[in-house]
Design a protein around this motif. Sequence first.
Motif, PDB file in Angstrom:
ATOM      1  N   PHE B  71       0.828  -1.196   0.000  1.00  0.00           N
ATOM      2  CA  PHE B  71       0.000   0.000   0.000  1.00  0.00           C
ATOM      3  C   PHE B  71       0.875   1.263   0.000  1.00  0.00           C
ATOM      4  CE2 PHE B  71      -3.295   2.826   1.852  1.00  0.00           C
ATOM      5  CZ  PHE B  71      -4.299   2.544   0.940  1.00  0.00           C
ATOM      6  N   VAL B  72       1.876   1.261   0.882  1.00  0.00           N
ATOM      7  CA  VAL B  72       2.803   2.400   0.961  1.00  0.00           C
ATOM      8  C   VAL B  72       3.562   2.566  -0.359  1.00  0.00           C
ATOM      9  CG1 VAL B  72       4.930   3.213   2.054  1.00  0.00           C
ATOM     10  CG2 VAL B  72       3.059   2.319   3.453  1.00  0.00           C
ATOM     11  N   ALA B  73       4.038   1.455  -0.907  1.00  0.00           N
ATOM     12  CA  ALA B  73       4.776   1.515  -2.167  1.00  0.00           C
ATOM     13  C   ALA B  73       3.890   2.095  -3.264  1.00  0.00           C
ATOM     14  CB  ALA B  73       5.276   0.119  -2.556  1.00  0.00           C
ATOM     15  N   PHE B  74       2.643   1.654  -3.300  1.00  0.00           N
ATOM     16  CA  PHE B  74       1.725   2.112  -4.340  1.00  0.00           C
ATOM     17  C   PHE B  74       1.481   3.619  -4.239  1.00  0.00           C
ATOM     18  CE2 PHE B  74      -2.314   2.984  -6.337  1.00  0.00           C
ATOM     19  CZ  PHE B  74      -2.241   2.231  -7.498  1.00  0.00           C
ATOM     20  N   ILE B  75       1.176   4.092  -3.034  1.00  0.00           N
ATOM     21  CA  ILE B  75       0.901   5.521  -2.833  1.00  0.00           C
ATOM     22  C   ILE B  75       2.137   6.355  -3.215  1.00  0.00           C
ATOM     23  CG2 ILE B  75       0.316   7.322  -1.152  1.00  0.00           C
ATOM     24  CD1 ILE B  75      -1.990   5.521  -1.403  1.00  0.00           C
ATOM     25  N   PHE B  81       7.615   9.148  -6.318  1.00  0.00           N
ATOM     26  CA  PHE B  81       8.888   9.006  -5.613  1.00  0.00           C
ATOM     27  C   PHE B  81       9.745   8.026  -6.399  1.00  0.00           C
ATOM     28  CE2 PHE B  81       6.386  10.765  -2.194  1.00  0.00           C
ATOM     29  CZ  PHE B  81       7.305  11.502  -1.459  1.00  0.00           C
ATOM     30  N   SER B  82      11.089   8.155  -6.279  1.00  0.00           N
ATOM     31  CA  SER B  82      11.937   7.255  -7.060  1.00  0.00           C
ATOM     32  C   SER B  82      12.098   5.914  -6.341  1.00  0.00           C
ATOM     33  CB  SER B  82      13.282   7.897  -7.343  1.00  0.00           C
ATOM     34  OG  SER B  82      13.929   8.170  -6.144  1.00  0.00           O
ATOM     35  N   LEU B  83      12.753   4.973  -7.026  1.00  0.00           N
ATOM     36  CA  LEU B  83      12.798   3.580  -6.575  1.00  0.00           C
ATOM     37  C   LEU B  83      13.256   3.425  -5.133  1.00  0.00           C
ATOM     38  CD1 LEU B  83      14.325   1.739  -9.659  1.00  0.00           C
ATOM     39  CD2 LEU B  83      12.044   2.654  -9.315  1.00  0.00           C
ATOM     40  N   LEU B  84      14.332   4.119  -4.782  1.00  0.00           N
ATOM     41  CA  LEU B  84      14.944   3.919  -3.476  1.00  0.00           C
ATOM     42  C   LEU B  84      14.027   4.266  -2.305  1.00  0.00           C
ATOM     43  CD1 LEU B  84      17.713   2.753  -3.345  1.00  0.00           C
ATOM     44  CD2 LEU B  84      18.608   5.002  -2.818  1.00  0.00           C
ATOM     45  N   PRO B  85      13.473   5.498  -2.271  1.00  0.00           N
ATOM     46  CA  PRO B  85      12.556   5.815  -1.175  1.00  0.00           C
ATOM     47  C   PRO B  85      11.340   4.889  -1.140  1.00  0.00           C
ATOM     48  CG  PRO B  85      12.933   7.744  -2.576  1.00  0.00           C
ATOM     49  CD  PRO B  85      13.750   6.653  -3.128  1.00  0.00           C
ATOM     50  N   VAL B  86      10.826   4.513  -2.305  1.00  0.00           N
ATOM     51  CA  VAL B  86       9.658   3.634  -2.337  1.00  0.00           C
ATOM     52  C   VAL B  86       9.992   2.299  -1.679  1.00  0.00           C
ATOM     53  CG1 VAL B  86       8.080   2.328  -3.811  1.00  0.00           C
ATOM     54  CG2 VAL B  86       8.638   4.697  -4.386  1.00  0.00           C
ATOM     55  N   ALA B  87      11.119   1.704  -2.100  1.00  0.00           N
ATOM     56  CA  ALA B  87      11.500   0.407  -1.540  1.00  0.00           C
ATOM     57  C   ALA B  87      11.787   0.526  -0.043  1.00  0.00           C
ATOM     58  CB  ALA B  87      12.719  -0.147  -2.283  1.00  0.00           C
ATOM     59  N   GLY B  88      12.510   1.580   0.342  1.00  0.00           N
ATOM     60  CA  GLY B  88      12.863   1.765   1.748  1.00  0.00           C
ATOM     61  C   GLY B  88      11.641   1.922   2.632  1.00  0.00           C
ATOM     62  N   ALA B  89      10.735   2.807   2.237  1.00  0.00           N
ATOM     63  CA  ALA B  89       9.563   3.072   3.068  1.00  0.00           C
ATOM     64  C   ALA B  89       8.659   1.849   3.162  1.00  0.00           C
ATOM     65  CB  ALA B  89       8.787   4.260   2.508  1.00  0.00           C
ATOM     66  N   SER B  90       8.510   1.123   2.049  1.00  0.00           N
ATOM     67  CA  SER B  90       7.596  -0.009   2.094  1.00  0.00           C
ATOM     68  C   SER B  90       8.161  -1.118   2.992  1.00  0.00           C
ATOM     69  CB  SER B  90       7.273  -0.508   0.686  1.00  0.00           C
ATOM     70  OG  SER B  90       8.089  -1.575   0.322  1.00  0.00           O
ATOM     71  N   ALA B  92      10.167  -0.552   5.583  1.00  0.00           N
ATOM     72  CA  ALA B  92      10.074  -0.049   6.953  1.00  0.00           C
ATOM     73  C   ALA B  92       8.672  -0.260   7.507  1.00  0.00           C
ATOM     74  CB  ALA B  92      10.452   1.436   6.988  1.00  0.00           C
ATOM     75  N   VAL B  93       7.664   0.070   6.686  1.00  0.00           N
ATOM     76  CA  VAL B  93       6.287  -0.098   7.146  1.00  0.00           C
ATOM     77  C   VAL B  93       5.966  -1.580   7.360  1.00  0.00           C
ATOM     78  CG1 VAL B  93       3.879   0.108   6.426  1.00  0.00           C
ATOM     79  CG2 VAL B  93       5.412   2.064   6.212  1.00  0.00           C
ATOM     80  N   ALA B  94       6.423  -2.426   6.433  1.00  0.00           N
ATOM     81  CA  ALA B  94       6.184  -3.859   6.596  1.00  0.00           C
ATOM     82  C   ALA B  94       6.831  -4.366   7.892  1.00  0.00           C
ATOM     83  CB  ALA B  94       6.716  -4.637   5.395  1.00  0.00           C
ATOM     84  N   TYR B  95       8.019  -3.857   8.191  1.00  0.00           N
ATOM     85  CA  TYR B  95       8.711  -4.274   9.421  1.00  0.00           C
ATOM     86  C   TYR B  95       7.910  -3.874  10.656  1.00  0.00           C
ATOM     87  CZ  TYR B  95      12.050  -4.488  13.224  1.00  0.00           C
ATOM     88  OH  TYR B  95      12.659  -4.770  14.410  1.00  0.00           O
ATOM     89  N   ILE B  96       7.447  -2.607  10.667  1.00  0.00           N
ATOM     90  CA  ILE B  96       6.711  -2.111  11.828  1.00  0.00           C
ATOM     91  C   ILE B  96       5.407  -2.887  12.015  1.00  0.00           C
ATOM     92  CG2 ILE B  96       5.498  -0.103  12.765  1.00  0.00           C
ATOM     93  CD1 ILE B  96       7.710   1.590  11.281  1.00  0.00           C
ATOM     94  N   VAL B  97       4.663  -3.070  10.910  1.00  0.00           N
ATOM     95  CA  VAL B  97       3.422  -3.827  11.009  1.00  0.00           C
ATOM     96  C   VAL B  97       3.717  -5.252  11.466  1.00  0.00           C
ATOM     97  CG1 VAL B  97       1.457  -4.760   9.702  1.00  0.00           C
ATOM     98  CG2 VAL B  97       2.205  -2.410   9.301  1.00  0.00           C
TER      99      VAL B  97
END
Lengths: 239, 101
Positions: B71-75, B81-90, B92-97
């Motif tokens: 979901f985060v990656a899609f938004i 956003f470019s590849l790196l922030p998308v992959a990083g944030a998604s 991170a969110v998966a880890y937290i969840v």
Amino acid sequence: MKMNYSYGLRRGLPIALGYLSVAFGFGISAVEKGLSPIQAILISLTNLTSAGQVAGVDVMIALGGVLEMIVAQFIINLRYSLMGIALTQRLDKSFSNIHRFTVAFAITDENFVMAASEKEKITPSYMYGLITLPILGWTLGTALGAFSGELLPAGVRAALGLAIYSMFVAIIVPPARDSRPVMYAIIIASAMSSIIYYVPWLASHISSGFSVIICAVVASALMAWLRPVEERPEEDSNG
Amino acid sequence: MDKSFVILLVSMALTTYLVRMIPFAFFRSKINSKFIRDFLYYVPYSVLGAMTIPYIFYAGGSVYASIAGFFVAFIMAYCRFSLLPVAGASCAVAYIVGLFV
């Protein structure tokens, strides 16, 4: 700007940094799926491609056949043929066949976009500069992921498995936003892929490698038939 | 799996290389069939679509964590956003969840 080795090297640096992190995710997921770290590194060193490697690992894990591997890689990497053709139009006269044979190995989405965006003719030394760091970054990232994967906590490892798929999302969503036909192609392909995945009879008869091929060929052919492409910007084919 | 690994690795690397090399080294004109050109235009997108869905829903540990990451990656991808922030944030969110579910 001089199209020499050091200029190419500088242009390749941001690509290499991106590859480092994505390959890290690939290294982790390849080992999680059952390959040894050395096997994961060998795959990255000899293939230098994200989507193809993910599909290739799946074929290896499923002990798939050589034909399945060849067809899967052919279809998934076919876009590089297009990029190669686009690049040939921009090459400097000094680009002899030997240089073409060597540089061809490193035609990737990002390297292609970078080279194609240069204003001047593409020289061999520029291309060697451009591809040096991305090759290093991709291989090193895989090694780090494959070896350090076991050192990381399980929760981190699991989350990092998502990296390569998130990167795919980052590649396809912006063009889908800009082009309805592209969006339809993605929706058709992913819907078919889900059907094959979730219908037990299909899932047990179609391996994941062939599933990608079937979905991609049907969705692309359908869209080419229903919605022929009108305008065609050359750099638009980065998948 | 060692012998079959080597055979599969070689067929994989060779196919990937030839697909890149043959057109780049030998192509001298344009493809004439409009259908084939259009087909090739759609290939990268449908390949990545088929490779991502539904596999991304199971790639980040639990299904909930993976779906949150997707979901985060899609938004973020939608906001370009470019590849790196998308992959990083998604991730991170998966880890937290993943810590909670």
